[in-house]
Design a protein around this motif. Structure first.
Motif, mmCIF file in Angstrom:
data_model
loop_
_atom_site.group_PDB
_atom_site.id
_atom_site.type_symbol
_atom_site.label_atom_id
_atom_site.label_comp_id
_atom_site.label_asym_id
_atom_site.label_seq_id
_atom_site.Cartn_x
_atom_site.Cartn_y
_atom_site.Cartn_z
ATOM 1 N N UNK A 24 8.761 3.235 -15.899
ATOM 2 C CA UNK A 24 8.475 2.440 -17.112
ATOM 3 C C UNK A 24 6.979 2.199 -17.297
ATOM 4 N N UNK A 25 6.205 2.339 -16.230
ATOM 5 C CA UNK A 25 4.753 2.116 -16.346
ATOM 6 C C UNK A 25 4.017 3.350 -16.877
ATOM 7 N N UNK A 26 4.725 4.483 -16.988
ATOM 8 C CA UNK A 26 4.061 5.708 -17.480
ATOM 9 C C UNK A 26 3.707 5.567 -18.963
ATOM 10 N N UNK A 91 -5.462 15.926 -13.558
ATOM 11 C CA UNK A 91 -4.341 15.201 -14.180
ATOM 12 C C UNK A 91 -4.804 13.952 -14.927
ATOM 13 N N UNK A 92 -3.925 13.487 -15.850
ATOM 14 C CA UNK A 92 -4.167 12.220 -16.545
ATOM 15 C C UNK A 92 -3.584 11.050 -15.759
ATOM 16 N N UNK A 93 -2.510 11.345 -14.999
ATOM 17 C CA UNK A 93 -1.813 10.289 -14.253
ATOM 18 C C UNK A 93 -1.471 10.783 -12.849
ATOM 19 N N UNK A 94 -1.782 9.944 -11.857
ATOM 20 C CA UNK A 94 -1.289 10.188 -10.496
ATOM 21 C C UNK A 94 -0.162 9.190 -10.269
ATOM 22 N N UNK A 95 1.036 9.717 -9.993
ATOM 23 C CA UNK A 95 2.226 8.887 -9.821
ATOM 24 C C UNK A 95 2.690 9.030 -8.377
ATOM 25 N N UNK A 96 3.198 7.945 -7.784
ATOM 26 C CA UNK A 96 3.691 8.096 -6.417
ATOM 27 C C UNK A 96 4.664 6.975 -6.055
ATOM 28 N N UNK A 97 5.814 7.348 -5.535
ATOM 29 C CA UNK A 97 6.798 6.351 -5.103
ATOM 30 C C UNK A 97 7.111 6.503 -3.617
ATOM 31 N N UNK A 98 6.922 5.386 -2.897
ATOM 32 C CA UNK A 98 7.350 5.289 -1.485
ATOM 33 C C UNK A 98 6.625 6.279 -0.571
ATOM 34 N N UNK A 99 5.350 6.454 -0.805
ATOM 35 C CA UNK A 99 4.586 7.440 -0.019
ATOM 36 C C UNK A 99 3.366 6.810 0.679
ATOM 37 N N UNK A 123 -3.504 5.569 -12.145
ATOM 38 C CA UNK A 123 -2.773 5.629 -10.882
ATOM 39 C C UNK A 123 -1.589 4.666 -11.011
ATOM 40 N N UNK A 124 -0.369 5.206 -10.872
ATOM 41 C CA UNK A 124 0.845 4.388 -10.973
ATOM 42 C C UNK A 124 1.628 4.611 -9.687
ATOM 43 N N UNK A 125 1.742 3.575 -8.859
ATOM 44 C CA UNK A 125 2.376 3.814 -7.559
ATOM 45 C C UNK A 125 3.093 2.583 -7.034
ATOM 46 N N UNK A 126 4.010 2.855 -6.120
ATOM 47 C CA UNK A 126 4.732 1.778 -5.436
ATOM 48 C C UNK A 126 4.923 2.196 -3.987
ATOM 49 N N UNK A 127 4.783 1.227 -3.094
ATOM 50 C CA UNK A 127 4.971 1.521 -1.668
ATOM 51 C C UNK A 127 5.182 0.207 -0.906
ATOM 52 N N UNK A 128 5.347 0.306 0.400
ATOM 53 C CA UNK A 128 5.672 -0.877 1.200
ATOM 54 C C UNK A 128 4.524 -1.862 1.276
ATOM 55 N N UNK A 238 13.153 -5.224 2.680
ATOM 56 C CA UNK A 238 12.057 -4.468 2.053
ATOM 57 C C UNK A 238 11.143 -5.402 1.259
ATOM 58 N N UNK A 239 9.848 -5.117 1.292
ATOM 59 C CA UNK A 239 8.844 -5.772 0.430
ATOM 60 C C UNK A 239 7.991 -4.668 -0.165
ATOM 61 N N UNK A 240 7.670 -4.730 -1.437
ATOM 62 C CA UNK A 240 6.956 -3.637 -2.111
ATOM 63 C C UNK A 240 5.688 -4.093 -2.806
ATOM 64 N N UNK A 241 4.800 -3.137 -3.024
ATOM 65 C CA UNK A 241 3.605 -3.306 -3.869
ATOM 66 C C UNK A 241 3.747 -2.340 -5.027
ATOM 67 N N UNK A 242 3.639 -2.834 -6.246
ATOM 68 C CA UNK A 242 3.702 -1.967 -7.427
ATOM 69 C C UNK A 242 2.353 -2.064 -8.142
ATOM 70 N N UNK A 243 1.766 -0.909 -8.434
ATOM 71 C CA UNK A 243 0.374 -0.907 -8.917
ATOM 72 C C UNK A 243 0.179 -0.019 -10.133
ATOM 73 N N UNK A 244 -0.594 -0.538 -11.099
ATOM 74 C CA UNK A 244 -1.102 0.311 -12.170
ATOM 75 C C UNK A 244 -2.613 0.085 -12.218
ATOM 76 N N UNK A 245 -3.359 1.168 -12.101
ATOM 77 C CA UNK A 245 -4.822 1.065 -12.089
ATOM 78 C C UNK A 245 -5.374 2.281 -12.831
#
Ligand SMILES: C[S@@+](CC[C@H](N)C(=O)[O-])C[C@H]1O[C@@H](n2cnc3c(N)ncnc32)[C@H](O)[C@@H]1O
Length: 248
Positions: A24-26, A91-99, A123-128, A238-245
Motif C-alpha cells: 500500500x505504500x507503493x 530504479x525509482x523504488x527499492x522495496x523489501x520485506x523481511x530481509x 525506499x519502502x521496507x519492513x523488517x524485524x 514478532x515486532x516490526x519496523x515499517x519504513x518509507x524514505x
C-alpha cells in the motif's frame, strides 16, 4: 544460509502474506521497482500486478529458482545486495520485506541501495524491530549455553529511533517510520515452534547432533508453552519496523 523454498512457500507463507500491507505504500503510478530479497517472488508478482516494472533479486539460488518457476514472465536475478553486479540497473523504488534484519552491514546495505536508486527514489521496507521474537531467541540462547555451544545472534534488529539516524546519515529523508508489535501465528499446530526454528535457525541447529537438537527443541517447547502456546497453535512475539524514505 540456504533456504528451503518449498517449505518457505507452504509453512512460512505468513512472511509474504503479512508483507502485502507494505504494498500500500507503493506509488500509485507505474514505477521501476527493485524487490530486494524477493524470496519465492510472491510479493514481486503482486508488485507487477499493481502495474509496476519489477525485478526481484535474492542471494539464494533455491529462492530465485522457485520464483522463476512460479512467475516465469517476471525478471529475477540471483544477486547479493551487499555485492551487487552491474546487471541490476537503476530504479525509482527499492522495496523489501523481511530481509534487512538478515544483513549485518546496514551501512553497506543502504549505500548499495542508494547507488541503484534514481534521485528522489523511494525506499519502502519492513523488517524485524528491536525485541523481535525475543522470547524465542532468549530461550534458544539459554539452551545452547547449557550445551556449551557458543550462540552468535544472526539477526540485526533495530529501533525506529536508531534506524532513522542511520537512514539520515546515509542520505535518506524519512517520510514514515513505524515500530509495532505483530503477534504471529505459526502454522503446524504443536509442531509450529520447531518448524519455525528449523527454517530460521537452520544453520545453528544444523551444528548440533540429532539428540542435542531434539533436547533443545523439547526444552524450548516446555519453557515457552505458558506464554506462546494459544490453545491450538504457537504465537511468536514478532515486532516490526515499517519504513518509507526517499533518497535526497
Ligand atoms: C524471510 S525471506 C523474505 C522473502 C520475501 N521478501 C518475502 O516477503 O517472502 C528473506 C530473504 O532475504 C534474502 N536475503 C538475505 N540476505 C540477502 C542479501 N544480502 N542479498 C539478497 N537477498 C538476501 C534471503 O535469501 C531470503 O530469501
Amino acid at each position: 544460509m540456504e533456504w528451503d523454498a518449498k517449505k518457505y512457500n507452504t509453512t512460512h507463507d505468513f512472511v509474504f502474506k503479512y508483507g502485502a500491507g507494505l504494498l500500500e505504500l507503493l506509488p500509485k503510478e507505474s514505477k521501476k521497482v527493485l524487490d530486494i530479497g524477493c524470496g519465492t517472488g510472491a510479493l514481486t508478482s503482486q508488485i507487477a500486478e499493481l502495474g509496476h516494472e519489477v525485478t526481484g533479486i535474492d542471494q539464494s539460488l533455491n529462492m530465485i529458482n522457485q520464483a522463476k518457476e512460479s512467475y516465469s514472465d517476471l525478471s529475477f536475478l540471483q544477486e547479493d545486495i551487499l555485492n551487487p553486479s552491474d546487471q541490476i540497473g537503476q530504479y525509482d523504488v527499492a522495496f523489501s520485506n523481511a530481509v534487512f534484519h538478515w544483513i549485518p552491514d546496514q551501512e553497506l546495505l543502504l549505500k548499495n541501495i542508494s547507488e541503484h536508486l534514481n534521485v528522489n527514489g523511494q525506499l519502502i521496507c519492513e523488517f524485524g524491530a528491536v525485541g523481535n521474537v525475543q522470547s524465542l531467541r532468549e530461550a534458544f540462547g539459554r539452551e545452547l549455553n547449557a550445551l556449551g555451544v557458543p550462540f552468535e545472534e544472526p539477526f540485526c534488529f533495530t529501533s525506529a529511533e536508531d534506524y532513522r539516524i542511520l537512514l539520515e546519515k546515509n542520505h535518506f529523508e524519512v517520510l514514515e517510520i513505524l515500530e509495532y508489535e505483530r503477534p504471529t501465528l505459526l502454522k503446524g499446530g504443536k509442531d509450529g515452534l520447531r518448524q519455525w526454528m528449523e527454517q530460521f535457525y537452520s544453520v545453528e541447529l544444523g551444528e548440533l547432533s540429532e539428540d542435542q537438537k531434539e533436547e533443545v527443541l523439547e526444552n524450548m517447547e516446555r519453557d515457552l508453552k505458558s506464554w506462546l502456546w494459544k490453545k491450538d497453535h504457537w504465537e511468536a512475539d514478532y515486532r516490526r519496523l515499517r519504513i518509507k524514505a526517499y533518497k535526497k
